[in-house]
Design an enzyme around this catalytic site. Structure first.
Site, mmCIF file in Angstrom:
data_model
loop_
_atom_site.group_PDB
_atom_site.id
_atom_site.type_symbol
_atom_site.label_atom_id
_atom_site.label_comp_id
_atom_site.label_asym_id
_atom_site.label_seq_id
_atom_site.Cartn_x
_atom_site.Cartn_y
_atom_site.Cartn_z
ATOM 1 N N CYS A 109 -0.104 17.776 -23.386
ATOM 2 C CA CYS A 109 -1.377 18.504 -23.609
ATOM 3 C C CYS A 109 -1.523 19.766 -22.763
ATOM 4 O O CYS A 109 -2.528 20.461 -22.854
ATOM 5 C CB CYS A 109 -2.556 17.569 -23.312
ATOM 6 S SG CYS A 109 -2.798 17.255 -21.555
ATOM 7 N N HIS A 140 -1.321 1.296 -4.335
ATOM 8 C CA HIS A 140 -1.719 2.717 -4.255
ATOM 9 C C HIS A 140 -0.816 3.611 -5.092
ATOM 10 O O HIS A 140 -0.748 4.812 -4.869
ATOM 11 C CB HIS A 140 -1.711 3.181 -2.788
ATOM 12 C CG HIS A 140 -2.807 2.547 -1.983
ATOM 13 N ND1 HIS A 140 -2.753 2.451 -0.609
ATOM 14 C CD2 HIS A 140 -3.964 1.927 -2.347
ATOM 15 C CE1 HIS A 140 -3.848 1.820 -0.157
ATOM 16 N NE2 HIS A 140 -4.592 1.489 -1.201
ATOM 17 N N PRO A 189 3.464 -4.342 15.663
ATOM 18 C CA PRO A 189 3.623 -4.201 17.123
ATOM 19 C C PRO A 189 2.302 -3.902 17.829
ATOM 20 O O PRO A 189 2.179 -4.086 19.031
ATOM 21 C CB PRO A 189 4.597 -3.021 17.264
ATOM 22 C CG PRO A 189 4.585 -2.311 15.961
ATOM 23 C CD PRO A 189 4.166 -3.284 14.934
ATOM 24 N N GLN A 194 0.849 -1.191 0.000
ATOM 25 C CA GLN A 194 0.000 0.000 0.000
ATOM 26 C C GLN A 194 0.887 1.245 0.000
ATOM 27 O O GLN A 194 0.402 2.360 -0.135
ATOM 28 C CB GLN A 194 -0.891 0.032 1.238
ATOM 29 C CG GLN A 194 -1.839 -1.160 1.340
ATOM 30 C CD GLN A 194 -2.508 -1.210 2.686
ATOM 31 O OE1 GLN A 194 -3.573 -0.601 2.887
ATOM 32 N NE2 GLN A 194 -1.885 -1.901 3.626
HETATM 33 N N1 APR Z 1 6.641 -2.422 12.105
HETATM 34 C C1 APR Z 1 5.431 -2.919 11.744
HETATM 35 N N2 APR Z 1 4.269 -2.228 11.870
HETATM 36 C C2 APR Z 1 4.361 -0.982 12.388
HETATM 37 C C3 APR Z 1 5.584 -0.398 12.783
HETATM 38 C C4 APR Z 1 6.762 -1.179 12.623
HETATM 39 N N3 APR Z 1 7.959 -0.700 12.976
HETATM 40 N N4 APR Z 1 5.320 0.852 13.265
HETATM 41 C C5 APR Z 1 3.983 1.040 13.159
HETATM 42 N N5 APR Z 1 3.406 -0.064 12.649
HETATM 43 C C6 APR Z 1 1.993 -0.314 12.369
HETATM 44 C C7 APR Z 1 1.024 0.552 13.125
HETATM 45 O O1 APR Z 1 0.730 -0.043 14.373
HETATM 46 C C8 APR Z 1 -0.199 0.505 12.208
HETATM 47 O O2 APR Z 1 -1.001 -0.622 12.514
HETATM 48 O O3 APR Z 1 1.788 -0.010 11.013
HETATM 49 C C9 APR Z 1 0.416 0.324 10.825
HETATM 50 C C10 APR Z 1 0.356 1.577 9.984
HETATM 51 O O4 APR Z 1 -1.004 1.844 9.753
HETATM 52 P P1 APR Z 1 -1.412 3.113 8.846
HETATM 53 O O5 APR Z 1 -0.653 4.289 9.279
HETATM 54 O O6 APR Z 1 -2.912 3.119 8.828
HETATM 55 O O7 APR Z 1 -0.865 2.737 7.402
HETATM 56 P P2 APR Z 1 -1.498 1.773 6.348
HETATM 57 O O8 APR Z 1 -2.132 0.575 6.977
HETATM 58 O O9 APR Z 1 -0.453 1.517 5.324
HETATM 59 O O10 APR Z 1 -2.635 2.676 5.678
HETATM 60 C C11 APR Z 1 -3.307 2.097 4.588
HETATM 61 O O11 APR Z 1 -4.414 4.146 4.183
HETATM 62 O O12 APR Z 1 -3.949 6.309 4.490
HETATM 63 C C12 APR Z 1 -4.182 5.369 3.499
HETATM 64 O O13 APR Z 1 -3.424 5.108 1.282
HETATM 65 C C13 APR Z 1 -3.002 5.212 2.617
HETATM 66 O O14 APR Z 1 -1.797 3.242 1.980
HETATM 67 C C14 APR Z 1 -2.391 3.914 3.084
HETATM 68 C C15 APR Z 1 -3.597 3.165 3.592
#
Ligand code: APR
Length: 243
Positions: free
Chosen positions: A149, A119, A213, A101
């Site tokens: 364009c 994405h 985590p 993503q």
């Molecule tokens: N290792 C693994 N996971 C982690 C770490 C780490 N070091 N640090 C944080 N996280 C976790 C957080 O706990 C959370 O559950 O990663 C996740 C990040 O979640 P989001 O910030 O919501 O990101 P994501 O899931 O990629 O969002 C999905 O939403 O905002 C839109 O298009 C955007 O691609 C994105 C989509």
């Protein structure tokens, strides 16, 4: 340790593996996750207020500058042990499909082949009218104009409310539907259709694993959870595979 050994065994036995990553895998590279508070100048903006076609129509310069800030941030970031371990696991396994993503391109920079960019990619730019990729100098205050364009150029990412590029969607659905093992890494499992990919694997009776985590809405449906940061968990998994 038991879970790690179990996951290493499942990886050895699965002929098809599907991995979905979210911004959490890039957190250890210093790239803020989506749900992290925005930093500095952008602290007063919500990503959901900037990453939309409406925001770009209303205020193209601000949206463009936000992406310029993120491109610079990502350019200074390096792939972390999580990206590298996952690339090594993919090359060791030989049939691991990676859906990300993330738009930061860090998986590719870690040497991961064939990344399904669900994405889009922040380093790609598109003609806003034609939707075709264009090559422009994007380190600008205002959106450049399309060389073909003259329409404004927009970032090559999927905004909220937009569809997933058909090729990426088809590849992701195929990978989730044909895998025996689905591993979600660093995603809050809150944004669809990406979050629905794990449900496809689960509905097919396949094993679903979460590496994060923190707990997420997927946690209750996971067969196995490594409650750890991606860098630590994936490096340990790679070691367990080699043992
Ligand atoms: N290792 C693994 N996971 C982690 C770490 C780490 N070091 N640090 C944080 N996280 C976790 C957080 O706990 C959370 O559950 O990663 C996740 C990040 O979640 P989001 O910030 O919501 O990101 P994501 O899931 O990629 O969002 C999905 O939403 O905002 C839109 O298009 C955007 O691609 C994105 C989509």
């Amino acid at each position: 340790m038991k879970d790690l050994t179990e996951l290493a065994r499942a990886l050895r036995e699965a002929t098809h593996v599907c991995v979905l990553t979210g911004s959490g895998i890039s957190a250890e590279s210093g790239v803020p996750t989506f749900r992290d508070a925005q930093q500095g100048l952008w602290a007063r903006h919500e990503p959901t207020d900037l990453a939309t076609p409406e925001a770009f129509a209303r205020d193209p310069d601000t949206v463009w500058q936000w992406y310029r800030w993120r491109r610079r941030l990502v350019a200074e970031a390096e792939p972390n042990p999580g990206h590298h371990a996952l690339a090594e696991l993919a090359s060791w396994h030989g049939n691991l499909a990676l859906i990300t993503q993330n738009v930061d391109g860090l998986h590719q920079r870690a040497g991961h082949p064939d990344v399904i960019e669900f994405h889009g990619n922040i380093h790609r730019n598109l003609c806003h009218r034609e939707g075709k990729p264009v090559t422009v100098d994007d380190d600008t205050e205002r959106p450049p104009t399309c060389p073909q364009c003259g329409a404004p150029v927009r970032p090559g990412v999927v905004w909220f409310g937009e569809s997933i590029p058909q090729k990426a969607l088809d590849a992701a659905l195929d990978a989730a539907g044909s895998c025996e093992l689905f591993i979600a890494i660093g995603t809050s499992a809150t944004v669809y259709p990406a979050a629905g990919l794990a449900e496809i694997a689960r509905d097919n009776g396949r094993s679903v694993v979460e590496i994060n985590p923190d707990a997420t809405p997927m946690s209750d449906h996971a067969d196995l959870i490594l409650r750890a940061p991606a860098g630590e968990a994936l490096s340990a998994l790679l070691q367990a595979i080699k043992d």
